[in-house]
Design an enzyme around this catalytic site. Structure first.
Site, PDB file in Angstrom:
ATOM      1  N   TYR A  38       0.890  -1.178   0.034  1.00 10.55           N
ATOM      2  CA  TYR A  38       0.059   0.032   0.148  1.00 10.55           C
ATOM      3  C   TYR A  38       0.944   1.070  -0.023  1.00 10.55           C
ATOM      4  O   TYR A  38       1.937   1.122   0.593  1.00 10.55           O
ATOM      5  CB  TYR A  38      -0.998  -0.043   1.331  1.00 10.55           C
ATOM      6  CG  TYR A  38      -2.241  -0.717   1.260  1.00 10.55           C
ATOM      7  CD1 TYR A  38      -2.886  -0.531   0.095  1.00 10.55           C
ATOM      8  CD2 TYR A  38      -2.519  -1.603   2.223  1.00 10.55           C
ATOM      9  CE1 TYR A  38      -4.025  -1.050   0.133  1.00 10.55           C
ATOM     10  CE2 TYR A  38      -3.566  -2.445   2.163  1.00 10.55           C
ATOM     11  CZ  TYR A  38      -4.678  -2.083   1.076  1.00 10.55           C
ATOM     12  OH  TYR A  38      -5.798  -2.823   1.047  1.00 10.55           O
ATOM     13  N   HIS A 195     -13.833   3.758   3.733  1.00  6.89           N
ATOM     14  CA  HIS A 195     -12.642   2.865   3.537  1.00  6.89           C
ATOM     15  C   HIS A 195     -12.686   1.954   4.793  1.00  6.89           C
ATOM     16  O   HIS A 195     -11.718   1.073   4.771  1.00  6.89           O
ATOM     17  CB  HIS A 195     -11.446   3.740   3.431  1.00  6.89           C
ATOM     18  CG  HIS A 195     -11.475   4.249   2.174  1.00  6.89           C
ATOM     19  ND1 HIS A 195     -11.355   5.594   2.100  1.00  6.89           N
ATOM     20  CD2 HIS A 195     -10.799   3.683   0.998  1.00  6.89           C
ATOM     21  CE1 HIS A 195     -11.376   5.928   0.798  1.00  6.89           C
ATOM     22  NE2 HIS A 195     -11.001   4.758  -0.012  1.00  6.89           N
ATOM     23  N   ARG A 225      -4.934   7.881  -9.448  1.00  2.00           N
ATOM     24  CA  ARG A 225      -4.317   6.771  -9.200  1.00  2.00           C
ATOM     25  C   ARG A 225      -4.923   5.334  -9.847  1.00  2.00           C
ATOM     26  O   ARG A 225      -5.940   5.576 -10.269  1.00  2.00           O
ATOM     27  CB  ARG A 225      -4.412   6.577  -7.634  1.00  2.00           C
ATOM     28  CG  ARG A 225      -5.859   6.176  -7.041  1.00  2.00           C
ATOM     29  CD  ARG A 225      -6.019   6.152  -5.561  1.00  2.00           C
ATOM     30  NE  ARG A 225      -5.305   4.961  -5.158  1.00  2.00           N
ATOM     31  CZ  ARG A 225      -5.908   3.996  -4.584  1.00  2.00           C
ATOM     32  NH1 ARG A 225      -7.182   3.971  -4.894  1.00  2.00           N
ATOM     33  NH2 ARG A 225      -5.467   2.998  -4.136  1.00  2.00           N
ATOM     34  N   GLU A 267      -8.738  -0.009 -11.957  1.00  2.00           N
ATOM     35  CA  GLU A 267      -9.660   1.293 -12.070  1.00  2.00           C
ATOM     36  C   GLU A 267      -8.568   2.566 -12.119  1.00  2.00           C
ATOM     37  O   GLU A 267      -7.671   2.597 -11.268  1.00  2.00           O
ATOM     38  CB  GLU A 267     -10.287   1.445 -10.763  1.00  2.00           C
ATOM     39  CG  GLU A 267     -11.522   0.368 -10.529  1.00  2.00           C
ATOM     40  CD  GLU A 267     -11.979   0.516  -9.240  1.00  2.00           C
ATOM     41  OE1 GLU A 267     -13.002  -0.343  -8.898  1.00  2.00           O
ATOM     42  OE2 GLU A 267     -11.423   1.362  -8.119  1.00  2.00           O
ATOM     43  N   TYR A 318      -9.821  -9.739   1.162  1.00  2.00           N
ATOM     44  CA  TYR A 318     -10.649  -8.215   0.961  1.00  2.00           C
ATOM     45  C   TYR A 318     -10.910  -8.148  -0.494  1.00  2.00           C
ATOM     46  O   TYR A 318     -11.806  -7.864  -0.837  1.00  2.00           O
ATOM     47  CB  TYR A 318      -9.640  -7.127   1.478  1.00  2.00           C
ATOM     48  CG  TYR A 318     -10.120  -5.732   1.091  1.00  2.00           C
ATOM     49  CD1 TYR A 318     -11.355  -5.340   1.458  1.00  2.00           C
ATOM     50  CD2 TYR A 318      -9.389  -5.131   0.201  1.00  2.00           C
ATOM     51  CE1 TYR A 318     -11.988  -4.266   0.869  1.00  2.00           C
ATOM     52  CE2 TYR A 318      -9.864  -3.934  -0.295  1.00  2.00           C
ATOM     53  CZ  TYR A 318     -11.310  -3.428   0.135  1.00  2.00           C
ATOM     54  OH  TYR A 318     -11.799  -2.181  -0.105  1.00  2.00           O
ATOM     55  N   LYS A 319      -9.890  -8.657  -1.210  1.00  2.00           N
ATOM     56  CA  LYS A 319     -10.236  -8.480  -2.505  1.00  2.00           C
ATOM     57  C   LYS A 319     -10.853  -9.435  -3.282  1.00  2.00           C
ATOM     58  O   LYS A 319     -11.238  -9.591  -4.347  1.00  2.00           O
ATOM     59  CB  LYS A 319      -8.882  -8.256  -3.395  1.00  2.00           C
ATOM     60  CG  LYS A 319      -8.174  -6.925  -3.131  1.00  2.00           C
ATOM     61  CD  LYS A 319      -6.773  -6.764  -3.940  1.00  2.00           C
ATOM     62  CE  LYS A 319      -6.201  -5.534  -3.587  1.00  2.00           C
ATOM     63  NZ  LYS A 319      -6.862  -4.168  -4.330  1.00  2.00           N
TER      64      LYS A 319
END
Lengths: 343, 312
Positions: A38, A195, A225, A267, A318-319
């Protein structure tokens, strides 16, 4: 650039979505290193970007424009709550309409035109065969709300964030292709609230830093981003509302179908200050690429293998990759066997 | 960030003996749109250095054919306001930054109370255009001296009627203004620090949540004790005198630091500090960050030690 075909089966049903070699070439591959960590990976959206790249213009459109706007229409018909705006976002919605029309017409003059005399405007969208006269700021002169009108003609999702008290609030948007989140659920939430489910990053202070940075964005200083996840089939609408349709797909991945059925989903997120309302435009342009197409680029195949292999368990969960990560990693390993080039 | 904009001064109007209003027209490209509460930073070529002051845009945000700013001549001028008053004439060109905004109206408020002191009226003049257009409920409390900014009051009387409350040469009773207000009411203050302190104190006394109280102080940095800023990379010493900000002193030496508000709120000019202790005057850093003394907002903050070593 061509914006066709229009295919209502592209992102559902028979999944007819395909990338041309040009679309593969310009795919925004998101990993600068072999390890995924991250970071506040935000950079200025300096325009114009490299010719032909997804960064060339403020808002990127490509060969999936017609298919994606058709998909958007289907989702909005099934679930009108995918488009919503709180009353105080009125000015922001007009800002958005003007922003999209201005940039589309300027950057893609062969497809769009936007003429304006004072507040009297004429918008033409050739690909969708739309011609709309209206007065800027007067809702009664449009057939639908300004947000829905322009939201249906944008390739990619849009949220409009209200800024107050040093925080950002998800108070308007048109979201038809979310990667497992929901506008109706997140509406009205603050930056850290929406988030909330992201693991690890809170402890690293990522969101504190990102929020301060985003709140300081000014008119004329857009940023961008990349974010990524994976999807089974080229399914754009992976929202919690439709989980029953797509959740079980995660259990279907085998060594035989992994190349065709697993997609890297990237994205391109852009954040732009809206000039009159000071709302923050949050654009999410989604790009899909099958692993089969991705491995035609050897460096990408090698890197994705290493990233997925080393991805912390919390992040894989999480993904939503946990069920099929191993199958993907094994399949990609084949492309990571060659020795590193020696320099 | 897009660069500076060159504008032409197309009109100068005298609002009062100490306030002039400047109308700025675009030269080579259209002026960017702006939101109510925005300011621009005007760069002025002084005799021995550049002055850069932030001024609120007071015109209608829907009209970007020109920008309007009002400049009050400060008695203890650091140079900028005197330059605007004495050295700028109609037809001159000025360099301004694109607009930025750290003093926004809350669009979700149900009622807006504006409290202005003197030249602090300027951001509210832009607010009023938006409130009127959107039919938003609002009232203005305007405290001024006739010989300073009273010049705006006539126009305001015509526009606002009974929702304008003028206090000529007197201080309003802030407790009374804030009493018995429904929860959706927000209050905005722009004026001298004393007025901001008095209103925020009154709001606290009456249990107003901080999130309903908004203010913007005049952006000019306050003076302080001189110090030396040592640039770690080059070893250059930059002297910061009592009237100059660290940011201005760095710019005078050709050291460009990214910045937007020049008032300690945006965080863009945050600079790492290698040695020394910082006198934090900004509104950006939190208490933890302040205690570490490892960074500074050079637009407003200064040094507690004789020398401050910067990672520049």
């Amino acid at each position: 650039m061509r914006l066709y075909p229009r295919d209502t089966q592209a992102f559902r049903g028979h999944f007819t979505y395909q990338n041309s070699s040009e679309a593969i070439r310009r795919f925004p591959f998101p990993f600068p290193e072999d390890d995924y960590i991250y970071s506040v990976n935000i950079e200025p959206h300096v325009l114009p970007g490299p010719e032909g790249s997804v960064y060339e213009h403020m808002l990127d459109i490509d060969e999936h424009y017609l298919s994606e706007t058709a998909e958007r229409d289907m989702v909005l018909r099934e679930d009108p709550d995918r488009c919503l705006a709180m009353p105080h976002m009125r000015q922001a919605c007009w800002d958005l309409l003007e922003f999209v029309m201005t940039h589309y017409a300027r950057d893609y003059p062969q497809h769009f035109s936007f003429e304006r005399q004072g507040d009297d405007c004429v918008w033409v969208n050739h690909p969708l065969n739309i011609r709309q006269s209206f007065r800027m700021g007067e809702e009664g002169t449009l057939p639908t709300s300004p947000l829905e009108l322009i939201g249906r003609q944008v390739q990619g999702d849009i949220a409009l964030l209200d800024q107050r008290d040093g925080d950002l609030f998800m108070d308007a948007g048109v979201i038809t292709s979310p990667a497992d989140w929901s506008l109706a659920f997140d509406a009205g939430m603050s930056f850290k609230q929406w988030h909330g489910p992201v693991p690890l990053a809170h402890e690293m202070g990522i969101f504190d830093r990102a929020l301060k940075y985003l709140c300081a964005i000014q008119v004329g200083g857009p940023v961008r981003r990349l974010n990524w996840t994976m999807t089974i089939h080229p399914r754009m609408d992976s929202s919690p509302e439709t989980f029953a349709h797509w959740g079980k797909d995660r259990t279907t991945i085998t060594p035989d179908n992994v190349g065709q059925d697993v997609y890297l989903r990237v994205e391109l997120q852009t954040l732009v200050r809206m000039p009159r309302s000071h709302a923050l435009f949050f654009g999410i342009r989604t790009y899909l690429i099958s692993l089969e197409d991705l491995v035609t680029h050897r460096a990408w195949a090698r890197r994705l293998h290493r990233v997925l292999k080393g991805l912390p368990e919390e992040l894989a969960d999480y993904k939503g990759l946990s069920r099929y990560r191993e199958t993907v990693v094994d399949w990609l390993a084949h492309y990571d066997r060659q020795p590193e080039p020696q320099y | 960030m897009s660069g500076h904009i060159v504008v032409k001064v197309s009109a100068i109007d005298t609002i009062s003996p100490v306030v002039k209003q400047f109308t700025l027209e675009p030269c080579d490209r259209a002026l960017p749109r702006f939101s109510a509460g925005s300011h621009v930073v005007v760069s002025m070529p002084g005799q021995d250095r550049w002055y850069r002051n932030a001024y609120s845009l007071l015109g209608d945000p829907a009209d970007t054919s020109c920008y309007r700013i009002a400049v009050r001549r400060q008695e203890a001028s650091r140079g900028g306001s005197r330059f605007m008053h004495e050295d700028v004439a109609v037809g001159d060109h000025l360099s301004i930054s694109p607009p930025s905004n750290f003093f926004l109206p809350r669009w979700n408020a149900r009622h807006h109370i504006l409290i202005a002191g003197g030249i602090g009226i300027t951001p509210f003049l832009a607010y009023l255009h938006e409130f009127e257009r959107q039919g938003a409920s609002h009232e203005l409390h305007y405290s001024f001296r006739e010989d300073t900014t009273g010049g705006f009051s006539l126009e305001l009387q015509q526009r606002l009627g009974s929702s304008l409350h003028c206090y000529q040469g007197a201080r309003p009773d802030f407790h009374r203004i804030l009493a018995d207000r429904p929860l959706g009411t927000h209050v905005y203050i722009c004026g001298p620090q004393g007025m901001i302190d008095a209103v925020t104190r009154a709001a606290k006394d009456m249990d107003w949540a901080d999130t309903r109280v908004h203010y913007e102080a005049f952006a000019a940095p306050e003076s302080g004790t001189p110090f030396v800023a040592r640039l770690a990379a080059s070893g250059i010493d930059v002297t910061v005198d009592d009237e100059t900000s660290l940011l201005e002193a760095l710019e005078a030496q050709g050291v460009e630091v990214p910045n937007l508000c020049r008032g300690g709120v945006c965080g863009q000019c945050k600079t790492a500090v290698a040695e020394g202790r910082v006198e934090h005057r900004d509104a950006f850093l939190d208490d933890e960050e302040r205690k570490r003394h490892d960074c500074i907002m050079p637009c407003v903050s200064r040094s507690l030690t004789d020398t401050l070593v910067l990672d520049l």
